[in-house]
Structures are given as structure tokens and as C-alpha cells.
Scaffold this motif. Structure first.
Motif, PDB file in Angstrom:
ATOM      1  N   ILE A 240     -72.786  37.369 -17.601  1.00 53.83           N
ATOM      2  CA  ILE A 240     -71.597  37.025 -18.571  1.00 53.83           C
ATOM      3  C   ILE A 240     -72.458  35.972 -19.568  1.00 53.83           C
ATOM      4  CG2 ILE A 240     -69.738  36.189 -19.253  1.00 53.83           C
ATOM      5  CD1 ILE A 240     -68.390  37.874 -16.587  1.00 53.83           C
ATOM      6  N   PHE A 241     -72.347  34.582 -19.214  1.00 56.75           N
ATOM      7  CA  PHE A 241     -72.743  33.414 -20.009  1.00 56.75           C
ATOM      8  C   PHE A 241     -74.010  33.602 -20.260  1.00 56.75           C
ATOM      9  CE2 PHE A 241     -69.387  32.358 -17.429  1.00 56.75           C
ATOM     10  CZ  PHE A 241     -68.636  31.557 -18.325  1.00 56.75           C
ATOM     11  N   GLY A 242     -75.298  34.078 -19.801  1.00 57.48           N
ATOM     12  CA  GLY A 242     -76.476  33.816 -19.942  1.00 57.48           C
ATOM     13  C   GLY A 242     -76.798  35.530 -20.982  1.00 57.48           C
ATOM     14  N   GLY A 243     -75.975  36.328 -21.161  1.00 59.90           N
ATOM     15  CA  GLY A 243     -75.884  37.393 -22.093  1.00 59.90           C
ATOM     16  C   GLY A 243     -75.297  36.259 -23.830  1.00 59.90           C
ATOM     17  N   LEU A 244     -74.160  36.033 -23.187  1.00 58.71           N
ATOM     18  CA  LEU A 244     -73.310  34.840 -24.518  1.00 58.71           C
ATOM     19  C   LEU A 244     -74.654  34.457 -24.848  1.00 58.71           C
ATOM     20  CD1 LEU A 244     -70.125  34.578 -23.148  1.00 58.71           C
ATOM     21  CD2 LEU A 244     -70.649  35.943 -24.545  1.00 58.71           C
ATOM     22  N   MET A 357     -79.193  30.784  -6.233  1.00 57.08           N
ATOM     23  CA  MET A 357     -79.136  31.944  -6.450  1.00 57.08           C
ATOM     24  C   MET A 357     -78.444  31.859  -8.044  1.00 57.08           C
ATOM     25  SD  MET A 357     -80.512  34.456  -4.409  1.00 57.08           S
ATOM     26  CE  MET A 357     -81.443  34.089  -2.651  1.00 57.08           C
ATOM     27  N   ALA A 358     -77.450  31.024  -7.884  1.00 59.11           N
ATOM     28  CA  ALA A 358     -76.969  31.450  -9.180  1.00 59.11           C
ATOM     29  C   ALA A 358     -77.935  30.377 -10.286  1.00 59.11           C
ATOM     30  CB  ALA A 358     -75.586  29.730  -8.975  1.00 59.11           C
ATOM     31  N   MET A 359     -78.950  29.760  -9.845  1.00 60.36           N
ATOM     32  CA  MET A 359     -80.159  29.983 -10.869  1.00 60.36           C
ATOM     33  C   MET A 359     -80.819  31.259 -11.120  1.00 60.36           C
ATOM     34  SD  MET A 359     -81.381  26.267  -8.709  1.00 60.36           S
ATOM     35  CE  MET A 359     -83.179  26.299  -8.790  1.00 60.36           C
ATOM     36  N   VAL A 360     -81.002  31.651 -10.308  1.00 60.72           N
ATOM     37  CA  VAL A 360     -81.510  33.080 -10.864  1.00 60.72           C
ATOM     38  C   VAL A 360     -80.750  33.964 -11.378  1.00 60.72           C
ATOM     39  CG1 VAL A 360     -82.416  35.195  -9.348  1.00 60.72           C
ATOM     40  CG2 VAL A 360     -83.326  32.756  -8.647  1.00 60.72           C
ATOM     41  N   ALA A 361     -79.863  33.826 -11.463  1.00 55.80           N
ATOM     42  CA  ALA A 361     -78.707  34.641 -12.351  1.00 55.80           C
ATOM     43  C   ALA A 361     -78.857  33.900 -13.775  1.00 55.80           C
ATOM     44  CB  ALA A 361     -77.180  34.593 -11.293  1.00 55.80           C
ATOM     45  N   TYR A 362     -78.436  33.380 -13.504  1.00 54.36           N
ATOM     46  CA  TYR A 362     -78.006  32.512 -15.596  1.00 54.36           C
ATOM     47  C   TYR A 362     -79.576  32.898 -15.745  1.00 54.36           C
ATOM     48  CZ  TYR A 362     -77.363  29.775 -19.398  1.00 54.36           C
ATOM     49  OH  TYR A 362     -77.080  29.151 -20.431  1.00 54.36           O
ATOM     50  N   LEU A 363     -80.184  31.909 -16.064  1.00 58.36           N
ATOM     51  CA  LEU A 363     -81.747  32.516 -16.319  1.00 58.36           C
ATOM     52  C   LEU A 363     -81.969  34.670 -16.233  1.00 58.36           C
ATOM     53  CD1 LEU A 363     -84.257  31.437 -16.964  1.00 58.36           C
ATOM     54  CD2 LEU A 363     -84.877  31.360 -14.746  1.00 58.36           C
ATOM     55  N   SER A 364     -81.985  34.942 -15.736  1.00 64.92           N
ATOM     56  CA  SER A 364     -82.164  36.275 -15.890  1.00 64.92           C
ATOM     57  C   SER A 364     -81.556  37.152 -16.925  1.00 64.92           C
ATOM     58  CB  SER A 364     -81.813  37.090 -14.694  1.00 64.92           C
ATOM     59  OG  SER A 364     -81.649  38.810 -15.057  1.00 64.92           O
ATOM     60  N   GLY A 365     -80.113  36.156 -16.806  1.00 68.91           N
ATOM     61  CA  GLY A 365     -78.858  36.448 -17.981  1.00 68.91           C
ATOM     62  C   GLY A 365     -79.513  36.128 -19.132  1.00 68.91           C
ATOM     63  N   VAL A 366     -80.131  35.231 -19.255  1.00 64.50           N
ATOM     64  CA  VAL A 366     -80.333  34.523 -20.833  1.00 64.50           C
ATOM     65  C   VAL A 366     -81.444  35.290 -20.878  1.00 64.50           C
ATOM     66  CG1 VAL A 366     -81.601  32.998 -22.007  1.00 64.50           C
ATOM     67  CG2 VAL A 366     -79.230  32.455 -20.428  1.00 64.50           C
ATOM     68  N   ILE A 367     -82.711  35.266 -20.484  1.00 65.93           N
ATOM     69  CA  ILE A 367     -84.335  36.295 -20.461  1.00 65.93           C
ATOM     70  C   ILE A 367     -84.252  36.976 -20.767  1.00 65.93           C
ATOM     71  CG2 ILE A 367     -84.861  33.741 -20.574  1.00 65.93           C
ATOM     72  CD1 ILE A 367     -86.889  34.977 -18.159  1.00 65.93           C
ATOM     73  N   ARG A 368     -83.409  38.056 -19.924  1.00 68.28           N
ATOM     74  CA  ARG A 368     -83.289  39.205 -19.087  1.00 68.28           C
ATOM     75  C   ARG A 368     -85.174  39.629 -18.799  1.00 68.28           C
ATOM     76  NH1 ARG A 368     -80.485  41.906 -22.726  1.00 68.28           N
ATOM     77  NH2 ARG A 368     -81.775  43.976 -22.871  1.00 68.28           N
ATOM     78  N   ALA A 369     -85.664  39.110 -18.058  1.00 67.37           N
ATOM     79  CA  ALA A 369     -86.531  39.183 -17.313  1.00 67.37           C
ATOM     80  C   ALA A 369     -86.357  39.170 -15.410  1.00 67.37           C
ATOM     81  CB  ALA A 369     -87.686  38.240 -17.713  1.00 67.37           C
ATOM     82  N   PRO A 370     -85.512  39.837 -14.903  1.00 71.43           N
ATOM     83  CA  PRO A 370     -85.423  39.874 -13.841  1.00 71.43           C
ATOM     84  C   PRO A 370     -86.219  39.346 -12.974  1.00 71.43           C
ATOM     85  CG  PRO A 370     -85.026  41.886 -14.605  1.00 71.43           C
ATOM     86  CD  PRO A 370     -85.404  41.544 -15.335  1.00 71.43           C
ATOM     87  N   ILE A 393     -79.886  40.155  -7.267  1.00 70.77           N
ATOM     88  CA  ILE A 393     -78.687  39.606  -7.772  1.00 70.77           C
ATOM     89  C   ILE A 393     -79.028  39.301  -9.426  1.00 70.77           C
ATOM     90  CG2 ILE A 393     -77.904  37.023  -8.888  1.00 70.77           C
ATOM     91  CD1 ILE A 393     -76.413  38.538  -6.181  1.00 70.77           C
ATOM     92  N   SER A 394     -80.646  38.989 -10.202  1.00 67.95           N
ATOM     93  CA  SER A 394     -81.138  39.218 -10.802  1.00 67.95           C
ATOM     94  C   SER A 394     -80.975  40.079 -11.868  1.00 67.95           C
ATOM     95  CB  SER A 394     -82.570  38.380 -10.828  1.00 67.95           C
ATOM     96  OG  SER A 394     -83.335  38.582 -11.913  1.00 67.95           O
ATOM     97  N   SER A 398     -79.037  40.562 -15.216  1.00 66.29           N
ATOM     98  CA  SER A 398     -79.769  41.593 -16.427  1.00 66.29           C
ATOM     99  C   SER A 398     -79.035  42.327 -16.616  1.00 66.29           C
ATOM    100  CB  SER A 398     -81.221  41.766 -16.115  1.00 66.29           C
ATOM    101  OG  SER A 398     -81.858  42.151 -17.160  1.00 66.29           O
ATOM    102  N   VAL A 399     -78.764  43.660 -16.180  1.00 68.25           N
ATOM    103  CA  VAL A 399     -78.266  44.524 -16.656  1.00 68.25           C
ATOM    104  C   VAL A 399     -76.510  44.336 -16.984  1.00 68.25           C
ATOM    105  CG1 VAL A 399     -76.440  46.408 -16.027  1.00 68.25           C
ATOM    106  CG2 VAL A 399     -79.120  46.015 -14.818  1.00 68.25           C
TER     107      VAL A 399
END
Length: 424
Positions: A240-244, A357-370, A393-394, A398-399
Motif C-alpha cells: 500500500i505505502f510503496g504503491g502510494l 521482510m518489511a524491507m522486502v515488502a516496501y521496496l517491492s511495493g515501490v519499484i514493483r520488481a519482486p 511477501i515480495s 507488488s500485486v
């Protein structure tokens, strides 16, 4: 199989010589760039210690100055640098590629990022390192008059890989980055050459400059597979926050990218003032990459939810200003802050695992490269034994991010660069 593999590789010895020379040159150049930029962050800390009010003068001026010089004299040296690499690989026009990737752009990128670090911007080195690496590889390919389009685009992707390998000591992530981002439109045959080249780059880096894991060795940690479902909220929050972040960035950068220089400079002044204010409030904790803070949070320290908010806003403001600077480590820092603040909600999972895991999730949310996101963070922390939960998680993050921002952030900005270069 052997005949198939050999068919995909270049046959000219000078092509291999160019790749080896480019690899060595890129490793040295990127390493020196990172040393200079990190020194500038240390200089920033020394200058503003006890004189935090000075940042209200320097940050807006430096932001505006960087943007003005770039728009007037260079045009394509700002931002992360990854969109320029993607645009160059997507373009079949040699003139456009030369605009986006040149030795001149690589040199000024070093200067711009160093100035950004000196004024407290929340930026990192991954994207600029990839841009510098891509510029070096492309120009060496030009010098030997490489003409086959697949090879030209492949060496650009290889240069981008070099950026991540040297910046973060992450060879697998570097290769995945080429697969998911820079070379996503390349024929799959090119991946063989890219993989071999990543090995050469990593070999040079490991021999001359490697000093261990970029963050810390957490290999003693583990996670029972039956507990993976508990990590779902982390993936949702990161997505959510990466997508925003991506949605806002694409919207405003697209709007201002084609505006006159005056409006872009005003935007930079405003963003610089926001970053200055957040630095002042946080005692300069939100400046720079956030690597030190991430290490502290992995060690159990909590900076509070306000740190996450301030780092998020300052990173967004720095990125929107279009000054030179990357997103990788700053995004990882934001993710580590999220993980640090919510880790107590997961009593059956180790704190460090939650943060990672939070680091992975947020980075994936931002760049969409899981795949890149998962491997990058795991290689930084020597936690490849947690590859399965990290990839799950990634991909979930991303989805979820895609539901907010339909087009990936780098791809969207790359499209703008292609339109911008076609006007010159």
C-alpha cells in the motif's frame, strides 16, 4: 544445448574484451563514486552538527541549483538514472541512447549526487550507480562500433547490473534487476551473456573492493514455514505505502517533467524546503541513505513512527524534485522502520526477520520488481535461507502496489524520457 548456448553469445573477441575492460572500469568508477558520496554525507553531518538551522538555507538552494544546471546544460542527469537506462534499452535510436548515456552524464551524476548528500537530501546510490555503469558500458560498446542491437541493449543492461553489484555487493539481485527492469524487453537469449558478465563484474569487485555484507550477517535467523501466513499484513502494508509512493511520484514527475525550467526550479525549491524542515525536526536523522539507521533498527533500536513518516516524506520530496539520487536504500530504510515499529505484534517471529521482510515488502511495493527486491535485501543480510517467504511477501506486495499504481515507477518515468528526448 551447448550449440544453443554458444549461438546466443557474441563471436567477436573484441566484444568480450570490451565487456571485460568495461567491467573493470565500471567497478572502479562506481566504487569511487560511492566513496565520494559517502564522504559527502559525513561532511554534511560534521557541518550541521549544532548548526541545524543552516539547512534552511543550503537545502533549497542546492536542490534548485542541481535542477537548474541539469535542465540547462545536461537535461538527463537527474533523478535515479534507472528510467534513463530503461529508455535507452527501449529505444532503437542511437542519438537518443547517446543523450541518455554518456561519459559526460556519468561524471556529472557523481557531482550531483555528492551535492545532494551535502545538503541533506534523502537519496541513495543504487540508481545513480546503475546509470553510471550503463553509461560506461554503452560508450565502450560504441568505441568498438558494436552494431548488433541485441548486444548494444545487453551491454546497457549489464552496466545497470554493475551498479547494484558494486553498490550493495549483491550479484544475484544485479542479474534479477536486468531481468525484471532494464532488460525486461530483451530476448531471453541475452540473459546468458548478462549472467556471465555479472559473474565477471562480481569477481572484479570481490577481488579489489568487497568488504563483506552491505548491512549485516543475519544468517543465524530462521523462520518456520507454517508462520509465513503471519507475514501477510507486512506485505499488505508495504504494498500500500510503496504503491502510494509510486503513484504520487509518477503523477507529479510526469506533470512537471515537460514544464519550463522556471516551474521545475520552483518545485525543487519547495521540495528542498520540505527536506530542510524534516531534517531540522529530526536532528538530521532522515538525511542520506539511512544505512546507519537501518543497522540500528536491525539491532533492536526503535526510532519511532515519526522517523518512518519523516523518512517517507523526505524521500518522496527528494525524488519529486528530480535531483540526482536513488531509491533503493532509502526505501529499504523506510521498510526497516515499518518493521521495527510493528515487530512486537509478531511475538512468535524474530524481530530481525520481521524487519527484513518489511524491507522486502516496501521496496517491492515501490519499484514493483519482486525478485530484485527479495534477493537484494537477502544478499545484504546473508539471509538467502529465507528466500521462499521473502519471494512470497515480495510478490504479494507488488500485486497490491499494482492496484494503486498500474504502471511501475521506473517504467512510467522512462516513457517520459523517451518523449522528452524525441523533442530534442
Amino acid at each position: 544445448m551447448r550449440r544453443y548456448i554458444l549461438h546466443q553469445l557474441p563471436k567477436s573477441p573484441k566484444t568480450y574484451a570490451s565487456i571485460v575492460i568495461s567491467s573493470l572500469f565500471a567497478v572502479i568508477a562506481i566504487y569511487l563514486f560511492i566513496q565520494v558520496a559517502e564522504h559527502m554525507q559525513s561532511v554534511f553531518n560534521a557541518i550541521y552538527s549544532g548548526k541545524e538551522y543552516l539547512i534552511f538555507l543550503t537545502a533549497p538552494i542546492f536542490f534548485a541549483l542541481i535542477v537548474f544546471i541539469d535542465k540547462k546544460y545536461f537535461k538527463y542527469a537527474g533523478g535515479s538514472g534507472i528510467p534513463q537506462l530503461i529508455a535507452a534499452t527501449d529505444s532503437r535510436n542511437k542519438v537518443i541512447r547517446s543523450m541518455l548515456l554518456s561519459f559526460k552524464i556519468a561524471i556529472i551524476k557523481v557531482v550531483f549526487v555528492s551535492l545532494a548528500m551535502l545538503c541533506g537530501a534523502s537519496v541513495s546510490f543504487g540508481g545513480p550507480s546503475a546509470h553510471i555503469g550503463g553509461s560506461i558500458f554503452y560508450n565502450f560498446a560504441t568505441l568498438i562500433k558494436l552494431k548488433r542491437k541485441l548486444l548494444i541493449h545487453s551491454v546497457i543492461a549489464i552496466g545497470g547490473c554493475a551498479g547494484l553489484i558494486v553498490a550493495f555487493n549483491a550479484p544475484i539481485a544485479g542479474f534479477m534487476f536486468a531481468y525484471e527492469e532494464i532488460g525486461r524487453k530483451l530476448k531471453k537469449q541475452a540473459l546468458i551473456l548478462i549472467a556471465i558478465s555479472c559473474g565477471i563484474i562480481y569477481l572484479f569487485f570481490d577481488i579489489f573492493f568487497s568488504s563483506g555484507y552491505y548491512l549485516i550477517d543475519l544468517s543465524s535467523n530462521s523462520l518456520e514455514l507454517k508462520l509465513i501466513w503471519q507475514l501477510l499484513p507486512i506485505a499488505i502494508i508495504g504494498g500500500i505505502f510503496g504503491g502510494l509512493f509510486a503513484k504520487i511520484s509518477i503523477l507529479l514527475i510526469t506533470k512537471f517533467m515537460f514544464e519550463k525550467t522556471k516551474k521545475v526550479i520552483i518545485m525543487a525549491l519547495i521540495m528542498g524546503t520540505i527536506v530542510a524542515s524534516l531534517n531540522y525536526i529530526s536532528d538530521n536523522q532522515i538525511a542520506g541513505t539511512g544505512q546507519k539507521e537501518t543497522l540500528m533498527m536491525l539491532d533492536g533500536k526503535s526510532y519511532g513512527i515519526e522517523f518512518v513518516v519523516f523518512k517517507y516524506i523526505s524521500t518522496l520530496a527528494s525524488f519529486l524534485s528530480t535531483i540526482a539520487g536513488g531509491l533503493f536504500m532509502t526505501s529499504i530504510t523506510i521498510g526497516s522502520g515499518i518493521g521495527s515499529e510493528i515487530s512486537e505484534l509478531f511475538p512468535h517471529i524474530n524481530h530481525q526477520v520481521i524487519v527484513v521482510m518489511a524491507m522486502v515488502a516496501y521496496l517491492s511495493g515501490v519499484i514493483r520488481a519482486p525478485l530484485t527486491s527479495a534477493f537484494l535485501v537477502l544478499e545484504m543480510t546473508n539471509l538467502l535461507n529465507l528466500l521462499v517467504p521473502a519471494i512470497i511477501i515480495s510478490f504479494i506486495a507488488s500485486v497490491i502496489s499494482k492496484q494503486i499504481s498500474n504502471k511501475p515507477i521506473y517504467e512510467a518515468i522512462a516513457s517520459n524520457y523517451l518523449m522528452l528526448t524525441s523533442k530534442h
